[in-house]
Design a protein around this motif. Structure first.
Motif, PDB file in Angstrom:
ATOM      1  N   GLN A  80      59.754  16.632   4.961  1.00 16.45           N
ATOM      2  CA  GLN A  80      58.765  15.590   5.183  1.00 16.45           C
ATOM      3  C   GLN A  80      59.073  14.311   4.410  1.00 16.45           C
ATOM      4  O   GLN A  80      58.323  13.342   4.489  1.00 16.45           O
ATOM      5  N   GLY A  81      60.166  14.328   3.657  1.00 16.64           N
ATOM      6  CA  GLY A  81      60.565  13.142   2.919  1.00 16.64           C
ATOM      7  C   GLY A  81      59.814  12.926   1.626  1.00 16.64           C
ATOM      8  O   GLY A  81      59.886  11.838   1.035  1.00 16.64           O
ATOM      9  N   HIS A  82      59.088  13.947   1.155  1.00 14.61           N
ATOM     10  CA  HIS A  82      58.342  13.809  -0.097  1.00 14.61           C
ATOM     11  C   HIS A  82      59.281  13.902  -1.306  1.00 14.61           C
ATOM     12  O   HIS A  82      58.979  13.349  -2.365  1.00 14.61           O
ATOM     13  N   ILE A  83      60.365  14.639  -1.158  1.00 10.31           N
ATOM     14  CA  ILE A  83      61.379  14.716  -2.207  1.00 10.31           C
ATOM     15  C   ILE A  83      62.735  14.433  -1.560  1.00 10.31           C
ATOM     16  O   ILE A  83      62.915  14.609  -0.350  1.00 10.31           O
ATOM     17  N   GLU A  84      63.678  13.997  -2.355  1.00 10.71           N
ATOM     18  CA  GLU A  84      64.978  13.597  -1.822  1.00 10.71           C
ATOM     19  C   GLU A  84      65.818  14.791  -1.391  1.00 10.71           C
ATOM     20  O   GLU A  84      66.500  14.748  -0.373  1.00 10.71           O
ATOM     21  N   ARG A  85      65.753  15.880  -2.158  1.00 10.68           N
ATOM     22  CA  ARG A  85      66.576  17.061  -1.866  1.00 10.68           C
ATOM     23  C   ARG A  85      65.871  18.318  -2.326  1.00 10.68           C
ATOM     24  O   ARG A  85      65.139  18.297  -3.317  1.00 10.68           O
ATOM     25  N   ASN A  86      66.081  19.407  -1.608  1.00  7.94           N
ATOM     26  CA  ASN A  86      65.489  20.689  -1.977  1.00  7.94           C
ATOM     27  C   ASN A  86      66.378  21.379  -3.008  1.00  7.94           C
ATOM     28  O   ASN A  86      67.445  21.904  -2.663  1.00  7.94           O
ATOM     29  N   PRO A  87      65.972  21.431  -4.276  1.00 10.14           N
ATOM     30  CA  PRO A  87      66.814  22.053  -5.313  1.00 10.14           C
ATOM     31  C   PRO A  87      66.867  23.576  -5.212  1.00 10.14           C
ATOM     32  O   PRO A  87      67.713  24.213  -5.844  1.00 10.14           O
ATOM     33  N   ALA A  88      65.969  24.163  -4.398  1.00 14.39           N
ATOM     34  CA  ALA A  88      65.922  25.626  -4.298  1.00 14.39           C
ATOM     35  C   ALA A  88      66.961  26.175  -3.334  1.00 14.39           C
ATOM     36  O   ALA A  88      67.134  27.394  -3.232  1.00 14.39           O
ATOM     37  N   ILE A  89      67.663  25.287  -2.622  1.00 12.05           N
ATOM     38  CA  ILE A  89      68.678  25.754  -1.661  1.00 12.05           C
ATOM     39  C   ILE A  89      69.704  26.642  -2.338  1.00 12.05           C
ATOM     40  O   ILE A  89      70.152  27.650  -1.778  1.00 12.05           O
ATOM     41  N   ASP A  90      70.073  26.284  -3.549  1.00 10.21           N
ATOM     42  CA  ASP A  90      71.134  27.021  -4.264  1.00 10.21           C
ATOM     43  C   ASP A  90      70.585  28.038  -5.257  1.00 10.21           C
ATOM     44  O   ASP A  90      71.325  28.523  -6.113  1.00 10.21           O
ATOM     45  N   LEU A  91      69.295  28.351  -5.141  1.00 14.28           N
ATOM     46  CA  LEU A  91      68.710  29.334  -6.052  1.00 14.28           C
ATOM     47  C   LEU A  91      68.842  30.737  -5.470  1.00 14.28           C
ATOM     48  O   LEU A  91      68.203  31.065  -4.471  1.00 14.28           O
ATOM     49  N   PRO A  92      69.686  31.579  -6.065  1.00 13.40           N
ATOM     50  CA  PRO A  92      69.812  32.950  -5.540  1.00 13.40           C
ATOM     51  C   PRO A  92      68.643  33.802  -5.990  1.00 13.40           C
ATOM     52  O   PRO A  92      68.071  33.592  -7.068  1.00 13.40           O
ATOM     53  N   SER A  93      68.274  34.742  -5.170  1.00 15.34           N
ATOM     54  CA  SER A  93      67.234  35.690  -5.548  1.00 15.34           C
ATOM     55  C   SER A  93      67.870  36.863  -6.279  1.00 15.34           C
ATOM     56  O   SER A  93      69.025  37.207  -6.013  1.00 15.34           O
ATOM     57  N   PRO A  94      67.151  37.476  -7.205  1.00 15.00           N
ATOM     58  CA  PRO A  94      67.708  38.656  -7.876  1.00 15.00           C
ATOM     59  C   PRO A  94      67.938  39.770  -6.869  1.00 15.00           C
ATOM     60  O   PRO A  94      67.240  39.882  -5.873  1.00 15.00           O
ATOM     61  N   THR A  95      68.938  40.568  -7.116  1.00  8.70           N
ATOM     62  CA  THR A  95      69.257  41.668  -6.219  1.00  8.70           C
ATOM     63  C   THR A  95      68.136  42.689  -6.223  1.00  8.70           C
ATOM     64  O   THR A  95      67.656  43.113  -7.269  1.00  8.70           O
ATOM     65  N   THR A  96      67.702  43.031  -5.026  1.00  7.83           N
ATOM     66  CA  THR A  96      66.678  44.071  -4.895  1.00  7.83           C
ATOM     67  C   THR A  96      67.258  45.237  -4.122  1.00  7.83           C
ATOM     68  O   THR A  96      68.018  45.056  -3.175  1.00  7.83           O
ATOM     69  N   HIS A  97      66.908  46.417  -4.546  1.00 10.37           N
ATOM     70  CA  HIS A  97      67.401  47.624  -3.891  1.00 10.37           C
ATOM     71  C   HIS A  97      66.235  48.287  -3.172  1.00 10.37           C
ATOM     72  O   HIS A  97      65.293  48.751  -3.798  1.00 10.37           O
ATOM     73  N   TRP A  98      66.319  48.296  -1.848  1.00 16.43           N
ATOM     74  CA  TRP A  98      65.243  48.880  -1.054  1.00 16.43           C
ATOM     75  C   TRP A  98      65.327  50.394  -1.087  1.00 16.43           C
ATOM     76  O   TRP A  98      66.317  50.976  -0.683  1.00 16.43           O
ATOM     77  N   ARG A  99      64.300  50.999  -1.588  1.00 14.72           N
ATOM     78  CA  ARG A  99      64.230  52.455  -1.620  1.00 14.72           C
ATOM     79  C   ARG A  99      63.010  52.887  -0.823  1.00 14.72           C
ATOM     80  O   ARG A  99      62.026  53.384  -1.369  1.00 14.72           O
ATOM     81  N   VAL A 100      63.071  52.662   0.479  1.00 12.44           N
ATOM     82  CA  VAL A 100      61.926  52.960   1.318  1.00 12.44           C
ATOM     83  C   VAL A 100      61.566  54.436   1.251  1.00 12.44           C
ATOM     84  O   VAL A 100      60.398  54.807   1.351  1.00 12.44           O
ATOM     85  N   HIS A 101      62.590  55.294   1.065  1.00 16.28           N
ATOM     86  CA  HIS A 101      62.310  56.729   1.033  1.00 16.28           C
ATOM     87  C   HIS A 101      61.387  57.095  -0.124  1.00 16.28           C
ATOM     88  O   HIS A 101      60.743  58.140  -0.102  1.00 16.28           O
ATOM     89  N   GLU A 102      61.317  56.217  -1.143  1.00 22.57           N
ATOM     90  CA  GLU A 102      60.420  56.474  -2.262  1.00 22.57           C
ATOM     91  C   GLU A 102      59.002  55.995  -1.970  1.00 22.57           C
ATOM     92  O   GLU A 102      58.095  56.204  -2.772  1.00 22.57           O
ATOM     93  N   LYS A 103      58.812  55.325  -0.847  1.00 19.55           N
ATOM     94  CA  LYS A 103      57.518  54.737  -0.520  1.00 19.55           C
ATOM     95  C   LYS A 103      56.826  55.435   0.634  1.00 19.55           C
ATOM     96  O   LYS A 103      55.841  54.927   1.163  1.00 19.55           O
ATOM     97  N   VAL A 104      57.355  56.562   1.062  1.00 19.02           N
ATOM     98  CA  VAL A 104      56.750  57.258   2.196  1.00 19.02           C
ATOM     99  C   VAL A 104      56.503  58.722   1.837  1.00 19.02           C
ATOM    100  O   VAL A 104      57.113  59.261   0.917  1.00 19.02           O
TER     101      VAL A 104
END
Length: 271
Positions: A80-104
């Protein structure tokens, strides 16, 4: 526009529960940065915030969710032009390990949880949750006019999910009849479960789970996990499970397919 106005613009039209969650995440970041204006936030600021969360032993999956919210806000602000650049583009998320079998729990235990619920509304509610893979908010907001009876005694359930998108789930007669019996003479725009609140749904599911001897972590959202996993175990095609859950990407649904693979590689060869 100041930061508050940009946030309001970004949140506009999103479900109220989503707005509340996003606002909490954004407020947490701004508090950490001492209310620094959006246009001055840097990648390093975001890295420091994310590192602080992890050092406070926040779960990686929670940090990843918070980072996703911040990316959404800053992406909107940049577009929307409110900021010049999105600084979060290069922000990696921490690695998450999906353990769905532990949730069922197993299908047998899920059925036991349903039977352990109080007869009437509580049992009908959990059964419908399990059948439709509905989110708690979707069940709480479900209206009678969103349920179309079928000729065989069941119903087509129209669920309004994330991003205000509708999806359809089918309820067979065994699931729909106990729900239908709750209606009485209320109008079509009345809530199916009488305007029940999210917290109360959680209490109902928790009480039934405890009565059935299920793990203490069991919750309404775990019912959704169970539906997806049990369908995958039964051989239901991935696209059908994806449609039922309302996932935009098949990769998200694939998590359940992977967690339900019970056959071992050793079974395919003679040793």
């Amino acid at each position: 526009m100041d930061t508050t106005e940009i946030i309001q613009e970004w949140l506009y039209g999103k479900p109220l529960s989503t707005q509340a969650a996003y606002l909490r995440d954004v407020s947490q970041l701004l508090t950490f940065l001492h209310d620094k204006p959006l246009e001055t936030i840097t990648l390093r600021d975001l890295q420091r915030w994310q590192t602080d969360l992890l050092e406070l032993h926040t779960k990686p999956a929670t940090v990843a969710r918070k980072a996703s919210a911040i990316r959404g806000l800053l992406r909107h602000a940049a577009r929307q032009g409110h900021i010049e650049r999105n600084p979060a583009i290069d922000l990696p998320s921490p690695t998450t390990h999906w353990r769905v079998h532990e949730k069922v729990v197993s299908r047998e235990q899920m059925l036991a949880i349903i039977e352990a619920a109080a007869p009437g509304r509580d049992r009908a509610l959990i059964r419908l949750l399990y059948c439709t893979a509905a989110r708690v908010s979707e069940i709480c907001n479900l209206l009678w006019k969103d349920c179309t009876p079928t000729t065989v005694g069941g119903a087509t359930i129209h669920l309004l999910g994330k991003r205000q998108k509708w999806r359809v789930a089918q309820a067979p007669p065994s699931v729909w009849l106990p729900v239908q019996q709750l209606r009485g003479d209320v109008p079509s725009d009345a809530p199916v479960f009488g305007g029940i609140k999210r917290q109360r749904v959680g209490q109902i599911v928790k009480a039934a789970a405890i009565a059935a001897g299920a793990p203490e972590w069991f919750s309404p959202h775990k019912v959704r996990h169970c539906t997806a996993t049990h369908l995958s175990e039964a051989g239901c095609p991935l696209p059908i499970v994806q449609d039922l859950l309302g996932h935009e990407r098949p990769e998200t649904t694939l998590i359940y397919a992977r967690s339900s693979q019970s056959a071992a590689a050793i079974d395919y060869l003679s040793w």
